[in-house]
Enzyme design. Sequence first.
Site, PDB file in Angstrom:
ATOM      1  N   GLU A  47     -10.070  36.345   0.337  1.00 37.47           N
ATOM      2  CA  GLU A  47      -9.677  34.707   0.611  1.00 37.47           C
ATOM      3  C   GLU A  47      -8.993  34.805  -0.559  1.00 37.47           C
ATOM      4  OE1 GLU A  47     -10.682  34.989   4.710  1.00 37.47           O
ATOM      5  OE2 GLU A  47     -11.890  35.166   3.031  1.00 37.47           O
ATOM      6  N   THR A  48      -7.399  33.660  -0.586  1.00 40.83           N
ATOM      7  CA  THR A  48      -7.380  32.510  -1.220  1.00 40.83           C
ATOM      8  C   THR A  48      -7.343  31.283  -0.535  1.00 40.83           C
ATOM      9  OG1 THR A  48      -5.903  34.396  -2.475  1.00 40.83           O
ATOM     10  CG2 THR A  48      -5.311  32.145  -2.894  1.00 40.83           C
TER      11      THR A  48
END
Length: 271
Positions: A47-48
């Site tokens: 995830e970002t």
Amino acid sequence: MTLPIWQVDAFSSVVFGGNPAAVVAITDSWLPDDILQAIAAENNLSETAFMRPSEHPVPLRWFTPAQEVPLCGHATLAAVAIMHQALGLAQTGSVVELATASGPLYVHIRESDYVLDFPARPTVPTSISKCELETALRARINEIYESVDRYVCVLNDEAAVRAVAPDMPAVSDLRLPGLIVTAPGDACDFVSRYFAPAKGVPEDPVTGTSHCTLAPFWGQRLGKATLHARQLSTREGQIECSIHHDRVRLSGACRCYLRGSITVPVRPANH
């Protein structure tokens, strides 16, 4: 446009442990979704997190390399850790409120760790056949449930969870995009692993959202409101869980591994 970026190891007290997440701070309006998605794909982490830290409550969004997701635990932990450790926008003892697709979320900043306050995601019966899941997992399953966007498979013991080697294309073809395997732990209350190849995450190192399901699930079985959990990925992670009615609190430390800047095309968002 140049934006600051950090990489944080969440749910870990040491670098190279837990679950790495990228955090990008945006000072103005959101960039177009395709640019946010391209940044997440370029980072190639599970995830970002994109946040606008100067606003209150703090707008926060999460992208895997393949899609935006409505809730993410470790990247939320990472985003607040950056507000606290790098930007000086949150102090020890304070509670940060976040505006997200899953509604308001809260993170309590403690002396040595952070506490997520998330909605519980209880299990419900599922219609998928045991045979289909056992074929995808290549493992024997004792019980099957589902929760929001993932299946929950209860295995016999910790050794069985460690040994799982799924058929990733088969897991990708399941109706729900995520798959949890879990069992009682040898030296903790429960263990788990999480697979989501359909989301661009073959195996997530440490998954906060899964524990929004697993904490109430095992809490009811074990008769406990506070549980110690381990996620058995190659990086491993430890999560302290507590149940508060329809909310789950998950605590863990964060360590910043990388800080820098990224340069992206300038184009206004459509919304």
